[in-house]
Design a protein around this motif. Structure first.
Motif, PDB file in Angstrom:
ATOM      1  N   ILE A   4       7.700  -2.925  15.287  1.00 15.08           N
ATOM      2  CA  ILE A   4       6.157  -2.041  14.861  1.00 15.08           C
ATOM      3  C   ILE A   4       6.273  -0.915  14.218  1.00 15.08           C
ATOM      4  N   GLY A   5       5.683  -0.797  13.462  1.00 16.86           N
ATOM      5  CA  GLY A   5       5.761   0.357  12.642  1.00 16.86           C
ATOM      6  C   GLY A   5       6.410   0.274  11.321  1.00 16.86           C
ATOM      7  N   ASP A   6       7.551  -0.354  11.437  1.00 12.18           N
ATOM      8  CA  ASP A   6       8.274  -0.687  10.318  1.00 12.18           C
ATOM      9  C   ASP A   6       7.318  -0.881   8.523  1.00 12.18           C
ATOM     10  N   PRO A   7       7.401  -0.263   7.376  1.00 12.94           N
ATOM     11  CA  PRO A   7       7.066  -0.873   6.170  1.00 12.94           C
ATOM     12  C   PRO A   7       7.171  -1.386   5.883  1.00 12.94           C
ATOM     13  N   VAL A   8       6.399  -2.383   5.251  1.00 14.29           N
ATOM     14  CA  VAL A   8       6.693  -3.199   4.297  1.00 14.29           C
ATOM     15  C   VAL A   8       5.417  -2.809   3.038  1.00 14.29           C
ATOM     16  N   GLU A   9       5.913  -3.634   1.454  1.00 10.68           N
ATOM     17  CA  GLU A   9       5.100  -3.299  -0.073  1.00 10.68           C
ATOM     18  C   GLU A   9       4.658  -4.171   0.536  1.00 10.68           C
ATOM     19  N   ILE A  10       3.489  -4.225  -0.281  1.00  9.68           N
ATOM     20  CA  ILE A  10       2.564  -5.075  -1.027  1.00  9.68           C
ATOM     21  C   ILE A  10       2.272  -5.426  -2.149  1.00  9.68           C
ATOM     22  N   THR A  11       2.232  -6.323  -3.260  1.00  8.96           N
ATOM     23  CA  THR A  11       2.060  -6.882  -4.992  1.00  8.96           C
ATOM     24  C   THR A  11       1.310  -7.731  -4.398  1.00  8.96           C
ATOM     25  N   SER A  12       0.382  -7.355  -5.800  1.00  9.03           N
ATOM     26  CA  SER A  12      -0.391  -8.750  -6.093  1.00  9.03           C
ATOM     27  C   SER A  12      -0.658  -8.490  -7.712  1.00  9.03           C
ATOM     28  N   ARG A  13      -0.975 -10.032  -8.231  1.00  5.95           N
ATOM     29  CA  ARG A  13      -1.088 -10.266  -9.304  1.00  5.95           C
ATOM     30  C   ARG A  13      -2.583  -9.701  -9.799  1.00  5.95           C
ATOM     31  N   SER A  14      -2.860  -9.541  -8.770  1.00  4.22           N
ATOM     32  CA  SER A  14      -4.735  -8.718  -9.241  1.00  4.22           C
ATOM     33  C   SER A  14      -4.731  -7.655  -9.174  1.00  4.22           C
ATOM     34  N   TYR A  15      -3.108  -6.524  -9.359  1.00  4.55           N
ATOM     35  CA  TYR A  15      -3.533  -5.912  -8.709  1.00  4.55           C
ATOM     36  C   TYR A  15      -2.417  -5.295  -9.449  1.00  4.55           C
ATOM     37  N   ASP A  16      -1.981  -4.467 -10.677  1.00  6.44           N
ATOM     38  CA  ASP A  16      -1.472  -4.072 -11.500  1.00  6.44           C
ATOM     39  C   ASP A  16      -0.391  -2.526 -11.046  1.00  6.44           C
ATOM     40  N   ALA A  17      -1.524  -1.567 -10.433  1.00  5.21           N
ATOM     41  CA  ALA A  17      -1.143  -0.173 -10.816  1.00  5.21           C
ATOM     42  C   ALA A  17       0.043  -0.402  -9.435  1.00  5.21           C
ATOM     43  N   GLY A  18       0.859  -1.351  -9.087  1.00  7.08           N
ATOM     44  CA  GLY A  18       1.782  -1.283  -8.308  1.00  7.08           C
ATOM     45  C   GLY A  18       1.949  -1.391  -6.956  1.00  7.08           C
ATOM     46  N   ALA A  19       2.845  -0.777  -6.338  1.00  6.94           N
ATOM     47  CA  ALA A  19       3.058  -1.853  -4.524  1.00  6.94           C
ATOM     48  C   ALA A  19       2.427  -0.455  -3.674  1.00  6.94           C
ATOM     49  N   LEU A  20       2.090  -1.463  -2.847  1.00  6.84           N
ATOM     50  CA  LEU A  20       1.322  -0.813  -1.865  1.00  6.84           C
ATOM     51  C   LEU A  20       1.492  -1.345  -1.042  1.00  6.84           C
ATOM     52  N   THR A  21       1.887   0.348   0.754  1.00  5.33           N
ATOM     53  CA  THR A  21       2.381   0.125   1.813  1.00  5.33           C
ATOM     54  C   THR A  21       1.814   0.128   2.652  1.00  5.33           C
ATOM     55  N   ALA A  22       2.357  -1.261   3.776  1.00  4.18           N
ATOM     56  CA  ALA A  22       1.130  -1.524   4.203  1.00  4.18           C
ATOM     57  C   ALA A  22       2.322  -1.276   5.539  1.00  4.18           C
ATOM     58  N   ARG A  23       1.701  -1.171   7.439  1.00  2.87           N
ATOM     59  CA  ARG A  23       2.583  -0.934   8.146  1.00  2.87           C
ATOM     60  C   ARG A  23       2.442  -2.674   9.291  1.00  2.87           C
ATOM     61  N   VAL A  24       3.973  -2.488   9.967  1.00  2.00           N
ATOM     62  CA  VAL A  24       3.579  -4.227  10.650  1.00  2.00           C
ATOM     63  C   VAL A  24       3.663  -3.479  11.759  1.00  2.00           C
ATOM     64  N   ILE A  25       1.805  -3.762  12.506  1.00  2.00           N
ATOM     65  CA  ILE A  25       1.318  -3.425  13.301  1.00  2.00           C
ATOM     66  C   ILE A  25       1.753  -4.809  14.764  1.00  2.00           C
TER      67      ILE A  25
END
Length: 392
Positions: A227-248
């Motif tokens: 819990i609290g570890d970061p993961v990177e989110i990428t999407s083909r519909s969003y080309d501005a780079g990776a987004l950071t989410a955190r495990v809850i």
């Protein structure tokens, strides 16, 4: 007495000896000529310089490298509800436009309640009469002119009618649906006058907030997230780079069919391009490899027996090239399209042939082409990213 056949036999043997000697002389002459031709060919070949090839190279240095695992995730709204009718009825009013935002408390749909309201009026009238009757019985009871049973019966009649009024009011209230929170509505095909059965879908409400969930699964053996570890989110519909989410949160056990564990990460301030229901790529760090060597894919060659590289060793004095290629068997780990992790077979500081390594052979003289920079010149404590595997 002299044998008359001895002379002809001796003459025949001499002729055969002469023939054999002649054949041997011819063979010797031909062999000499062939030897001279071969010697001339060798001398001609030696007059050319030894074959060599030109490649680029990298210097092997141990590094620490993050192990990554890529899987698919599903974006979900943190506030979502599928609005359904609780009672059957005919639509009398629609208070929202399909696919539009609504505010908390806004009327979404109202069904006809004329019958229930008529029943409510009649029941309220009966309730007023029951309350008057109860009051009279209470007065008579105080004067000892009414029995206790009459008083209890009047109280029960009043309470029953109160309950009937409450039930009718609740039924009327259930036929009007309001937005429970600020949200965006889904599409619908509802019309005023349309009859809806109970449990009919009205619309979906997706909360309009600044957070979303990303649900994903990791296979057994990769479930090292906390819990609290970061993961990177990428999407083909969003080309501005990776987004950071955190495990809850995470499932308490593995899925019995897929042998994977479910995780949920919180994505704050998601861009407009990432909507609930979207499928995204989730990049998870599952560990770190220490003291490994990272080589470009062009440096690693493979055959049926495994992987190998060409180590560039200093050539002997007088050679036309600075290096000779030495084939070295290696043990490789996970990699991606651009890099390969080398677990063993390479030593610190060795120069490894990179681009053009496919042209080399063991012992071949090799030139190293100058480059603007060596891609893998890193400090020993440098870190990087590499993919261990993927889903989907």
């Amino acid at each position: 007495m002299i044998d008359s056949t001895a002379a002809p036999k001796t003459h025949s043997v001499r002729r055969w000896l002469i023939l054999v000697v002649v054949c041997l002389l011819v063979a010797a002459v031909l062999a000499g000529l062939k030897y001279m031709q071969i010697a001339k060919a060798i001398a001609f070949a030696n007059s050319f310089p030894e074959r060599s090839e030109t490649v680029t190279s990298v210097v092997a240095e141990p590094i620490e490298w993050d192990q990554h695992y890529r899987t698919l995730g599903e974006v979900k709204a943190t506030r979502f509800v599928e609005l359904r009718t609780e009672l059957a009825g005919k639509i009398s009013e629609i208070g929202f436009v399909a696919g539009s935002p609504v505010t908390e408390g806004q009327l979404l749909i109202a069904m006809d309640t004329s019958e229930e309201r008529a029943q409510l009026m009649a029941t309220r009238a009966q309730l007023e009469l029951a309350e008057v009757q109860l009051k009279r019985v209470a007065e008579l009871r105080a004067k000892q002119l009414a029995s206790e049973n009459e008083y209890d019966s009047a109280v029960a009649d009043r309470n029953i009618l109160q309950a009937n009024v409450a039930a009718l009011e609740a039924r009327i209230e259930k036929k009007s649906l309001f937005a429970p929170f600020d949200a965006e509505t889904g599409l619908h095909t509802l019309e005023v006058g349309q009859y809806l059965p109970d449990n009919a879908v009205i619309t979906e409400l997706i909360g309009s907030n600044e957070e979303m969930w990303v649900d994903f699964n990791l296979p057994q053996g990769k479930t090292t997230l906390s819990i609290g570890d970061p993961v990177e989110i990428t999407s083909r519909s969003y080309d501005a780079g990776a987004l950071t989410a955190r495990v809850i949160s995470a499932d308490s056990s593995l899925n019995m069919q897929s042998r994977s564990r479910g995780y949920r990460a919180l994505l704050a301030d998601p861009p407009e391009a990432i909507r609930p229901g979207s499928v995204v790529d989730v990049d998870v760090v599952t560990g770190t490899l220490d003291d490994i060597y990272l080589l470009p894919s062009s440096a690693v060659r493979r055959n049926n027996f495994g992987a190998y590289v060409y180590v560039l060793e200093q050539a002997e004095p007088g050679a036309i090239a600075e290096y000779r290629a030495s084939r070295r068997e290696i043990t490789v780990g996970p990699g991606d399209q651009e890099h390969v992790v080398v677990l063993s077979g390479v030593k610190n500081g060795e120069q490894i042939a990179a681009t053009g390594a496919f042209k080399l052979a063991d012992g071949l003289l090799t030139h190293v082409a100058p480059t603007a920079e060596t891609p893998l010149e890193r400090t020993p404590d440098s870190t990087g990213d590499i993919l261990l595997g993927s889903d989907g």
